[in-house]
Motif scaffolding. Sequence first.
Motif, PDB file in Angstrom:
ATOM      1  N   LEU A 309       4.850  -8.312   9.748  1.00  0.00           N
ATOM      2  CA  LEU A 309       5.677  -7.437   8.916  1.00  0.00           C
ATOM      3  C   LEU A 309       4.928  -6.152   8.572  1.00  0.00           C
ATOM      4  N   LEU A 310       3.614  -6.265   8.338  1.00  0.00           N
ATOM      5  CA  LEU A 310       2.800  -5.077   8.072  1.00  0.00           C
ATOM      6  C   LEU A 310       2.829  -4.139   9.274  1.00  0.00           C
ATOM      7  N   HIS A 311       2.690  -4.699  10.455  1.00  0.00           N
ATOM      8  CA  HIS A 311       2.712  -3.887  11.673  1.00  0.00           C
ATOM      9  C   HIS A 311       4.088  -3.252  11.885  1.00  0.00           C
ATOM     10  N   GLN A 312       5.144  -4.028  11.688  1.00  0.00           N
ATOM     11  CA  GLN A 312       6.498  -3.502  11.878  1.00  0.00           C
ATOM     12  C   GLN A 312       6.820  -2.406  10.871  1.00  0.00           C
ATOM     13  N   SER A 313       6.416  -2.622   9.621  1.00  0.00           N
ATOM     14  CA  SER A 313       6.735  -1.637   8.574  1.00  0.00           C
ATOM     15  C   SER A 313       5.947  -0.345   8.750  1.00  0.00           C
ATOM     16  N   SER A 410      -8.164  -8.532 -16.170  1.00  0.00           N
ATOM     17  CA  SER A 410      -9.338  -7.684 -16.389  1.00  0.00           C
ATOM     18  C   SER A 410      -9.032  -6.301 -15.827  1.00  0.00           C
ATOM     19  N   PRO A 411      -9.603  -5.256 -16.420  1.00  0.00           N
ATOM     20  CA  PRO A 411      -9.299  -3.899 -15.934  1.00  0.00           C
ATOM     21  C   PRO A 411      -9.881  -3.655 -14.549  1.00  0.00           C
ATOM     22  N   PHE A 412      -9.280  -2.711 -13.845  1.00  0.00           N
ATOM     23  CA  PHE A 412      -9.804  -2.335 -12.536  1.00  0.00           C
ATOM     24  C   PHE A 412     -11.081  -1.524 -12.708  1.00  0.00           C
ATOM     25  N   VAL A 413     -11.965  -1.648 -11.749  1.00  0.00           N
ATOM     26  CA  VAL A 413     -13.225  -0.909 -11.808  1.00  0.00           C
ATOM     27  C   VAL A 413     -13.318   0.014 -10.593  1.00  0.00           C
ATOM     28  N   ASN A 414     -14.067   1.095 -10.801  1.00  0.00           N
ATOM     29  CA  ASN A 414     -14.328   2.076  -9.736  1.00  0.00           C
ATOM     30  C   ASN A 414     -13.033   2.493  -9.029  1.00  0.00           C
ATOM     31  N   ASP A 415     -12.959   2.264  -7.695  1.00  0.00           N
ATOM     32  CA  ASP A 415     -11.800   2.728  -6.912  1.00  0.00           C
ATOM     33  C   ASP A 415     -10.822   1.604  -6.582  1.00  0.00           C
ATOM     34  N   GLU A 416     -10.841   0.530  -7.345  1.00  0.00           N
ATOM     35  CA  GLU A 416      -9.963  -0.600  -7.023  1.00  0.00           C
ATOM     36  C   GLU A 416      -8.497  -0.209  -7.113  1.00  0.00           C
ATOM     37  N   LEU A 417      -8.152   0.661  -8.070  1.00  0.00           N
ATOM     38  CA  LEU A 417      -6.741   1.058  -8.226  1.00  0.00           C
ATOM     39  C   LEU A 417      -6.255   1.827  -6.996  1.00  0.00           C
ATOM     40  N   ILE A 418      -7.145   2.656  -6.425  1.00  0.00           N
ATOM     41  CA  ILE A 418      -6.770   3.434  -5.234  1.00  0.00           C
ATOM     42  C   ILE A 418      -6.640   2.529  -4.020  1.00  0.00           C
ATOM     43  N   GLN A 419      -7.417   1.450  -3.979  1.00  0.00           N
ATOM     44  CA  GLN A 419      -7.445   0.563  -2.815  1.00  0.00           C
ATOM     45  C   GLN A 419      -6.407  -0.549  -2.866  1.00  0.00           C
ATOM     46  N   LEU A 420      -5.605  -0.566  -3.923  1.00  0.00           N
ATOM     47  CA  LEU A 420      -4.666  -1.680  -4.086  1.00  0.00           C
ATOM     48  C   LEU A 420      -3.713  -1.843  -2.913  1.00  0.00           C
ATOM     49  N   ASN A 421      -3.265  -0.704  -2.324  1.00  0.00           N
ATOM     50  CA  ASN A 421      -2.270  -0.805  -1.255  1.00  0.00           C
ATOM     51  C   ASN A 421      -2.898  -0.788   0.136  1.00  0.00           C
ATOM     52  N   GLU A 422      -4.222  -1.014   0.217  1.00  0.00           N
ATOM     53  CA  GLU A 422      -4.869  -1.145   1.519  1.00  0.00           C
ATOM     54  C   GLU A 422      -4.729  -2.586   2.013  1.00  0.00           C
ATOM     55  N   PRO A 423      -4.556  -2.753   3.332  1.00  0.00           N
ATOM     56  CA  PRO A 423      -4.357  -4.110   3.874  1.00  0.00           C
ATOM     57  C   PRO A 423      -5.543  -5.029   3.600  1.00  0.00           C
ATOM     58  N   ILE A 443       2.383  -3.813   2.626  1.00  0.00           N
ATOM     59  CA  ILE A 443       3.738  -3.878   3.188  1.00  0.00           C
ATOM     60  C   ILE A 443       4.695  -3.059   2.337  1.00  0.00           C
ATOM     61  N   VAL A 444       4.579  -3.191   0.994  1.00  0.00           N
ATOM     62  CA  VAL A 444       5.437  -2.427   0.089  1.00  0.00           C
ATOM     63  C   VAL A 444       5.256  -0.926   0.316  1.00  0.00           C
ATOM     64  N   GLN A 445       3.990  -0.486   0.447  1.00  0.00           N
ATOM     65  CA  GLN A 445       3.711   0.941   0.655  1.00  0.00           C
ATOM     66  C   GLN A 445       4.331   1.434   1.959  1.00  0.00           C
ATOM     67  N   ASN A 446       4.181   0.662   3.028  1.00  0.00           N
ATOM     68  CA  ASN A 446       4.740   1.065   4.323  1.00  0.00           C
ATOM     69  C   ASN A 446       6.255   1.149   4.282  1.00  0.00           C
ATOM     70  N   ILE A 447       6.879   0.159   3.668  1.00  0.00           N
ATOM     71  CA  ILE A 447       8.349   0.154   3.607  1.00  0.00           C
ATOM     72  C   ILE A 447       8.850   1.291   2.717  1.00  0.00           C
ATOM     73  N   CYS A 448       8.138   1.585   1.634  1.00  0.00           N
ATOM     74  CA  CYS A 448       8.507   2.742   0.803  1.00  0.00           C
ATOM     75  C   CYS A 448       8.425   4.036   1.613  1.00  0.00           C
ATOM     76  N   ASP A 449       7.379   4.144   2.438  1.00  0.00           N
ATOM     77  CA  ASP A 449       7.246   5.333   3.290  1.00  0.00           C
ATOM     78  C   ASP A 449       8.394   5.438   4.274  1.00  0.00           C
ATOM     79  N   ARG A 450       8.777   4.323   4.872  1.00  0.00           N
ATOM     80  CA  ARG A 450       9.886   4.346   5.841  1.00  0.00           C
ATOM     81  C   ARG A 450      11.205   4.739   5.170  1.00  0.00           C
TER      82      ARG A 450
END
Length: 474
Positions: A309-313, A410-423, A443-450
């Motif tokens: 699904l990640l690949h298709q999206s 627990s709160p996110f640290v460093n760049d975890e918030l930016i990396q949330l939508n990475e596979p 998958i959510v990010q890819n489908i939103c982009d489509r």
Amino acid sequence: MRSIKQSLVKKITVMIACIFGFTFFIIDQNIDNLALETFESSLIEKSNYMKSLAYISDSGLSFNLKNEYLTEFSSAQNTQYFQLWHKKTTIRSASLQVLPDVDLFHSKIPLDNYKIYDVTLPDGRAGKSIVCHFSAQKAFFLKNKASSLDTSVYMTLAVPASRILFIEHLIDAILLASFFLSVLFMRYALIHLITQSLFPLFQLIEQLKSIDISAGRSKLPDSTLKIEEIEPIRADLNHFIQSNYNLLKKEKRLGADIAHELKTPIAELISLSEILIKYPDEPCIASTYKEDVLNISLKMKGLVNNLLLLHQSASPNFSLSPSELSLPDFISTLLRELAFKYSNIKQRITLLNKCAHTTIHIDTFSLHIILINLLDNALFYSPNNSKILFAIIKNKKNQIEVSIENELVSPFVNDELIQLNEPLFRVDNARNTNNRHGLGLSIVQNICDRNKLALKITQKDNLHIKFSFSLNKK
């Protein structure tokens, strides 16, 4: 293959050749005209001098020519000719007397006028002829006496034009040679100058050839000579190289993570099988073996399905079938699907729907994947029994804004918030379970982009996170 350098050299050479050709043509015409005017002026002056040698007496027309001063009319080289007419009398030059049957050309013209013609001389050479109609002077003894003598005389002076033709041809040859030499020189200079000017571009091409993204070189070396037209290209290439380098690192990491995710259940299957083979009569192992294998296989199937699904999206050809959708019914179906995983879902999710009677136009499958993953993540990653706000409201742009807000363990640290939508990225508290693979938000990010939906991830404070996107009404 077309070459910028060759194209520039050809076009500029043609342009310069046209300019030089036009300039040399104008120069040639002016020099030819000047030479012709000089020649005709000398011819007119000579004819005026010869007019002064003609006089009228009682006996008729006389011509006082001294051959020792005007040898060209008797010489065998560069011979010239003249002939005078007065009534029935004619006077001929010595050069013309040897040709008794030949008369020079003359035409009727008004008195005190002249005309110049291009003619062929009696000896066959090309020449010019001046025809004059003038009043000859009277003899000295008749000047003070009244006389009715007709003093009207025609004179033709014919001279060879070989010298002026030679000069014209010589000038033409010089100008033509100068034209070709100038064009060749300018072409040579152009090749040198254009090659020198394009050196930064050739240098950039060589630098591109030496780039090896896999070796970690993700930037072109800076040039010592900054060129206004080249630097934007260099900057864009650096951006492109950096993007591909990041993509390569991302693909390498993704490949390693996929291998790691699949390695764990495969290792579990191997371990179970080895234990069962080693202890076939052990009732505890045999009794749960089938269920364990099934559970591990289902986890692998889920992982593989999510990867597909990640690949298709991520593909631009992801199929979309927009249709009309009623939000209340759709949301109720989503909550029922999640109820088997989270028995207290009704108590935890607070639904704020201010667009209950609004119909939207969107791909149902896409919206289902987006919301099911966001709600599942919110329920899983938030503290037990914590509240989750699921809001559907109208924003300032009169769009339907869908947001899901939950607490964090627990709160996110460093760049975890930016990396949330990475596979395959998972926060630390998700690494303790094999049920989460870190693919949902990708998958959510890819489908939103489509679907051209802008997914926003914001952390209101250290313990609250919000996912939101906007939908257009029908």
